[in-house]
Design a protein around this motif. Structure first.
Motif, PDB file in Angstrom:
ATOM      1  N   ALA A 247       0.837  -1.203   0.000  1.00 22.86           N
ATOM      2  CA  ALA A 247       0.000   0.000   0.000  1.00 22.86           C
ATOM      3  C   ALA A 247       0.875   1.258   0.000  1.00 22.86           C
ATOM      4  O   ALA A 247       0.591   2.223  -0.711  1.00 22.86           O
ATOM      5  CB  ALA A 247      -0.931   0.000   1.214  1.00 22.86           C
ATOM      6  N   ASP A 248       1.957   1.228   0.799  1.00 22.92           N
ATOM      7  CA  ASP A 248       2.881   2.367   0.826  1.00 22.92           C
ATOM      8  C   ASP A 248       3.541   2.558  -0.530  1.00 22.92           C
ATOM      9  O   ASP A 248       3.709   3.693  -0.994  1.00 22.92           O
ATOM     10  CB  ASP A 248       3.957   2.172   1.899  1.00 22.92           C
ATOM     11  N   ARG A 249       3.916   1.458  -1.165  1.00 20.61           N
ATOM     12  CA  ARG A 249       4.531   1.535  -2.491  1.00 20.61           C
ATOM     13  C   ARG A 249       3.551   2.169  -3.486  1.00 20.61           C
ATOM     14  O   ARG A 249       3.918   3.045  -4.264  1.00 20.61           O
ATOM     15  CB  ARG A 249       4.931   0.146  -2.967  1.00 20.61           C
ATOM     16  N   ASP A 250       2.309   1.725  -3.441  1.00 24.80           N
ATOM     17  CA  ASP A 250       1.311   2.282  -4.352  1.00 24.80           C
ATOM     18  C   ASP A 250       1.075   3.766  -4.082  1.00 24.80           C
ATOM     19  O   ASP A 250       0.938   4.557  -5.014  1.00 24.80           O
ATOM     20  CB  ASP A 250      -0.008   1.511  -4.237  1.00 24.80           C
ATOM     21  N   ARG A 251       1.046   4.136  -2.795  1.00 20.29           N
ATOM     22  CA  ARG A 251       0.860   5.547  -2.435  1.00 20.29           C
ATOM     23  C   ARG A 251       2.056   6.369  -2.922  1.00 20.29           C
ATOM     24  O   ARG A 251       1.887   7.461  -3.450  1.00 20.29           O
ATOM     25  CB  ARG A 251       0.684   5.678  -0.925  1.00 20.29           C
ATOM     26  N   MET A 252       3.269   5.822  -2.775  1.00 20.12           N
ATOM     27  CA  MET A 252       4.454   6.539  -3.275  1.00 20.12           C
ATOM     28  C   MET A 252       4.389   6.675  -4.789  1.00 20.12           C
ATOM     29  O   MET A 252       4.717   7.725  -5.333  1.00 20.12           O
ATOM     30  CB  MET A 252       5.735   5.800  -2.873  1.00 20.12           C
ATOM     31  N   ARG A 253       3.969   5.605  -5.447  1.00 15.04           N
ATOM     32  CA  ARG A 253       3.855   5.665  -6.900  1.00 15.04           C
ATOM     33  C   ARG A 253       2.879   6.759  -7.304  1.00 15.04           C
ATOM     34  O   ARG A 253       3.173   7.591  -8.151  1.00 15.04           O
ATOM     35  CB  ARG A 253       3.393   4.333  -7.472  1.00 15.04           C
ATOM     36  N   ASP A 254       1.713   6.754  -6.680  1.00 18.54           N
ATOM     37  CA  ASP A 254       0.696   7.733  -7.040  1.00 18.54           C
ATOM     38  C   ASP A 254       1.167   9.154  -6.757  1.00 18.54           C
ATOM     39  O   ASP A 254       0.936  10.065  -7.548  1.00 18.54           O
ATOM     40  CB  ASP A 254      -0.605   7.445  -6.292  1.00 18.54           C
ATOM     41  N   HIS A 255       1.858   9.344  -5.629  1.00 20.26           N
ATOM     42  CA  HIS A 255       2.335  10.676  -5.284  1.00 20.26           C
ATOM     43  C   HIS A 255       3.470  11.109  -6.214  1.00 20.26           C
ATOM     44  O   HIS A 255       3.506  12.244  -6.666  1.00 20.26           O
ATOM     45  CB  HIS A 255       2.805  10.719  -3.831  1.00 20.26           C
ATOM     46  N   GLY A 256       4.407  10.212  -6.501  1.00 18.54           N
ATOM     47  CA  GLY A 256       5.539  10.542  -7.371  1.00 18.54           C
ATOM     48  C   GLY A 256       5.100  10.809  -8.800  1.00 18.54           C
ATOM     49  O   GLY A 256       5.599  11.715  -9.469  1.00 18.54           O
ATOM     50  N   ILE A 257       4.146  10.067  -9.269  1.00 16.82           N
ATOM     51  CA  ILE A 257       3.666  10.232 -10.634  1.00 16.82           C
ATOM     52  C   ILE A 257       2.777  11.466 -10.728  1.00 16.82           C
ATOM     53  O   ILE A 257       2.660  12.089 -11.781  1.00 16.82           O
ATOM     54  CB  ILE A 257       2.943   8.953 -11.093  1.00 16.82           C
ATOM     55  N   GLU A 258       2.191  11.836  -9.610  1.00 15.93           N
ATOM     56  CA  GLU A 258       1.315  13.009  -9.583  1.00 15.93           C
ATOM     57  C   GLU A 258       2.047  14.260 -10.068  1.00 15.93           C
ATOM     58  O   GLU A 258       1.474  15.098 -10.761  1.00 15.93           O
ATOM     59  CB  GLU A 258       0.800  13.211  -8.157  1.00 15.93           C
ATOM     60  N   HIS A 259       3.324  14.372  -9.719  1.00 16.49           N
ATOM     61  CA  HIS A 259       4.125  15.533 -10.144  1.00 16.49           C
ATOM     62  C   HIS A 259       4.190  15.597 -11.671  1.00 16.49           C
ATOM     63  O   HIS A 259       3.999  16.661 -12.267  1.00 16.49           O
ATOM     64  CB  HIS A 259       5.532  15.443  -9.539  1.00 16.49           C
ATOM     65  N   ARG A 260       4.479  14.451 -12.320  1.00 16.67           N
ATOM     66  CA  ARG A 260       4.540  14.421 -13.783  1.00 16.67           C
ATOM     67  C   ARG A 260       3.161  14.712 -14.383  1.00 16.67           C
ATOM     68  O   ARG A 260       3.038  15.380 -15.402  1.00 16.67           O
ATOM     69  CB  ARG A 260       5.030  13.061 -14.271  1.00 16.67           C
ATOM     70  N   ALA A 261       2.105  14.204 -13.752  1.00 19.87           N
ATOM     71  CA  ALA A 261       0.752  14.460 -14.246  1.00 19.87           C
ATOM     72  C   ALA A 261       0.423  15.949 -14.148  1.00 19.87           C
ATOM     73  O   ALA A 261      -0.201  16.528 -15.044  1.00 19.87           O
ATOM     74  CB  ALA A 261      -0.251  13.636 -13.445  1.00 19.87           C
TER      75      ALA A 261
END
Length: 184
Positions: free
Chosen positions: A70-84
């Motif tokens: 879940a933490d990995r997915d949250r990090m992914r979503d947060h990190g990718i959010e910047h590019r989005a």
């Protein structure tokens, strides 16, 4: 007749002594069996306790693994959010230019934008693909161990304590231990 009665009494006394010896032998044998049964019962109780501990450890590991995922997915979503956000900002800036330019004789361009000439959409897709292909070795190793039939032994081998190298994989110092097999 007295001799015959004395002989019968002697024989009965010998039989009684023999029976007493047999009874004493049986008492010793019964006591040995009681001791063995008590030892087996104690070992079974210890094995059950270790089994419960192994099940609790497995459940704890599964819970920890789920939290890591879940933490990995949250990090992914947060990190990718910047590019989005970058891609959205550039698209919004270009949309604004398309709306403003018809009202002015000079044409505005995105040359002053920080994203001029930058393919933000490709960077966004690349960030998603990079993260989706990201492998966290500890999570992968725990996943593999939990999939195995004797997962506790696999975990013990994977995360062996250097002080316990003399111990067997099954338990403490030569003890058969609890294999932690999936049978629940």
């Amino acid at each position: 007749m007295e001799a015959h009665g004395a002989k019968a009494l002697e024989k009965a006394d010998a039989n009684r002594n023999h029976l007493n010896k047999v009874v004493e032998g049986l008492k010793v044998e019964v006591q040995n069996w009681v001791t063995i049964i008590e030892e087996v019962t104690a070992r079974a109780a210890e094995a059950e306790a270790r089994g419960r501990e192994a099940a609790e450890a497995r459940d704890s590991l599964i819970s920890s693994l789920d939290q890591l995922k879940a933490d990995r997915d949250r990090m992914r979503d947060h990190g990718i959010e910047h590019r989005a956000r970058e891609a959205g900002f550039k698209a919004g800036y270009n949309e604004c230019l398309n709306h403003v330019n018809p009202f002015y004789q000079s044409k505005f361009t995105d040359e002053r934008s920080g994203f001029h000439g930058v393919d933000t959409e490709a960077r966004y897709v690349a960030a998603i693909n990079a993260y989706n292909s990201l492998s966290i070795s500890a999570i992968d190793d725990i996943d593999k161990c939990l999939e195995a039939e004797d997962y506790m032994d696999h975990l013990r081998l994977l995360y062996a304590d250097p002080e316990e190298e003399g111990e067997t994989a099954g338990g403490a110092k030569g003890d058969a231990g609890t294999s932690g097999t999936k049978g629940d």
